[in-house]
Design an enzyme around this catalytic site. Sequence first.
Site, PDB file in Angstrom:
ATOM      1  N   GLU A   1      40.744  32.237  42.547  1.00 19.64           N
ATOM      2  CA  GLU A   1      41.193  31.271  43.559  1.00 19.64           C
ATOM      3  C   GLU A   1      40.943  29.810  43.188  1.00 19.64           C
ATOM      4  O   GLU A   1      40.363  29.047  43.973  1.00 19.64           O
ATOM      5  CB  GLU A   1      40.553  31.625  44.922  1.00 19.64           C
ATOM      6  CG  GLU A   1      40.880  33.052  45.331  1.00 19.64           C
ATOM      7  CD  GLU A   1      40.291  33.472  46.681  1.00 19.64           C
ATOM      8  OE1 GLU A   1      39.459  32.735  47.238  1.00 19.64           O
ATOM      9  OE2 GLU A   1      40.696  34.540  47.184  1.00 19.64           O
TER      10      GLU A   1
ATOM     11  N   HIS B   1      47.774  39.803  49.247  1.00 16.77           N
ATOM     12  CA  HIS B   1      47.388  40.049  50.646  1.00 16.77           C
ATOM     13  C   HIS B   1      48.546  39.523  51.488  1.00 16.77           C
ATOM     14  O   HIS B   1      48.729  38.310  51.591  1.00 16.77           O
ATOM     15  CB  HIS B   1      46.117  39.275  51.004  1.00 16.77           C
ATOM     16  CG  HIS B   1      44.908  39.707  50.231  1.00 16.77           C
ATOM     17  ND1 HIS B   1      44.310  40.942  50.416  1.00 16.77           N
ATOM     18  CD2 HIS B   1      44.185  39.091  49.269  1.00 16.77           C
ATOM     19  CE1 HIS B   1      43.257  41.047  49.610  1.00 16.77           C
ATOM     20  NE2 HIS B   1      43.172  39.942  48.903  1.00 16.77           N
TER      21      HIS B   1
ATOM     22  N   GLU C   1      45.078  42.850  44.583  1.00 19.71           N
ATOM     23  CA  GLU C   1      44.363  43.028  45.867  1.00 19.71           C
ATOM     24  C   GLU C   1      45.341  43.324  47.002  1.00 19.71           C
ATOM     25  O   GLU C   1      45.273  42.723  48.077  1.00 19.71           O
ATOM     26  CB  GLU C   1      43.549  41.761  46.204  1.00 19.71           C
ATOM     27  CG  GLU C   1      42.577  41.330  45.126  1.00 19.71           C
ATOM     28  CD  GLU C   1      41.668  40.174  45.538  1.00 19.71           C
ATOM     29  OE1 GLU C   1      41.576  39.863  46.739  1.00 19.71           O
ATOM     30  OE2 GLU C   1      41.050  39.593  44.638  1.00 19.71           O
TER      31      GLU C   1
HETATM   32  C1  XIL Z   1      36.418  40.321  50.273  1.00 19.87           C
HETATM   33  C2  XIL Z   1      35.705  41.635  50.482  1.00 19.87           C
HETATM   34  O1  XIL Z   1      36.630  42.675  50.589  1.00 19.87           O
HETATM   35  C3  XIL Z   1      34.847  41.551  51.728  1.00 19.87           C
HETATM   36  O2  XIL Z   1      34.059  42.713  51.866  1.00 19.87           O
HETATM   37  C4  XIL Z   1      33.944  40.333  51.675  1.00 19.87           C
HETATM   38  O3  XIL Z   1      33.236  40.202  52.876  1.00 19.87           O
HETATM   39  C5  XIL Z   1      34.747  39.081  51.421  1.00 19.87           C
HETATM   40  O4  XIL Z   1      35.510  39.255  50.236  1.00 19.87           O
HETATM   41  N1  XIL Z   1      40.056  37.662  47.892  1.00 19.87           N
HETATM   42  C6  XIL Z   1      39.178  38.134  46.947  1.00 19.87           C
HETATM   43  C7  XIL Z   1      38.215  39.192  47.308  1.00 19.87           C
HETATM   44  O5  XIL Z   1      39.295  37.766  45.763  1.00 19.87           O
HETATM   45  O6  XIL Z   1      37.010  39.073  46.563  1.00 19.87           O
HETATM   46  C8  XIL Z   1      37.905  39.219  48.767  1.00 19.87           C
HETATM   47  O7  XIL Z   1      37.103  40.355  49.053  1.00 19.87           O
HETATM   48  C9  XIL Z   1      39.185  39.241  49.573  1.00 19.87           C
HETATM   49  C10 XIL Z   1      40.001  37.999  49.285  1.00 19.87           C
END
Ligand code: XIL
Length: 341
Positions: free
Chosen positions: A139, A217, A245
């Site tokens: 990110e 996402h 993800e």
């Molecule tokens: C999230 C986890 O799934 C949660 O359990 C935690 O509380 C916060 O992080 N983008 C990412 C991930 O790169 O590392 C994140 O994971 C979700 C968003």
Amino acid sequence: MAHDDPVPAGATLRRLGDLRGLQVGAAIRASTLSDNGSYGAVAAREFNSITPANEMKWASVEPARGQFDWSGADATVAFARAHDQAVRGHTLVWHRQLPAWLSGGGFTGPELLQLMTEHVEIEAGRYAGEIVAWDVVNEPFNEDGTFRTSIFEQASNGPGYIATALHAARRADPAARLYLNDYNIEGINAKSTAMLNLATSLQRQGVPIDGVGIQTHVILGQVPPDFAENVARFAAAGFEVCLTEIDVRIPLTAGEATPAQLAEQAADYAAIVEACLAVRGCVGVTVWGFTDLDSWIPSAFPGHGAADLLDESLGPKPAYFAVRRTLAAGGSMDGSRVTPD
Ligand code: XIL
């Protein structure tokens, strides 16, 4: 909704991924693995790749300066080894889930860059040879394509920390594919263009970078129509792409997901997997949690949920069958996506 599913019942997502040479992965929580035997059984059956959801983040592995806790990360890697799964490492440098000793430590820029470099070397070095790909930097961008301000960005007065981290990761684990990873870069937009430009400029400067992770996402009904076109431009520039993800969050206006929403979610998941299958340089699809049982969505996006392939009892939702059909249907089953090594 009835599942008019032509795929043989024994065809798991994992098996279909293997046939294509495609990583079909899931984010896994070590705590849920130890609490719930069915969760581990499903994870082992359905996925040929896993990503620790939190266990490799800096706050998890070094909660106090110089005091390491590798228990969750080690358990994840051991699970993968036991089940012949790839591990995608997540993540070495990120502005979130940092230990308080680091983020509130009042370090100077040079000190922070030194700590970051050592962290990358220690963690990537510990798992050298076990990790197929590392999200080295997570990110790094704002929505408008400018660089996100973070303690690391401030320490290097700009994006220089990214190259520093990539070089350190390559030294520590020469076999791992090295990625930059971000969200809202699914379609062609200012942020994805900035990511492409950064990756290209790093590559031209000889900085080790192999791939770009597109988190994926998405909100129900909002898979960008130009997703495959966007994946293709990264591949054309010489980068691997992984959808790292994936989840499709549902606005729970009716209290729980309706059959119509679950059907739309299935179509969204199919479109996401299609966007990867359409482009040879796309090496994998990983879901960010495979069951609504341990999804991060309800706490991160209140009022949304039901984002995953399986329900809270680990039963398959329409999205599961849609992903299975999509993996079984498109493209050629020649294993051509396997990265030679
Ligand atoms: C999230 C986890 O799934 C949660 O359990 C935690 O509380 C916060 O992080 N983008 C990412 C991930 O790169 O590392 C994140 O994971 C979700 C968003």
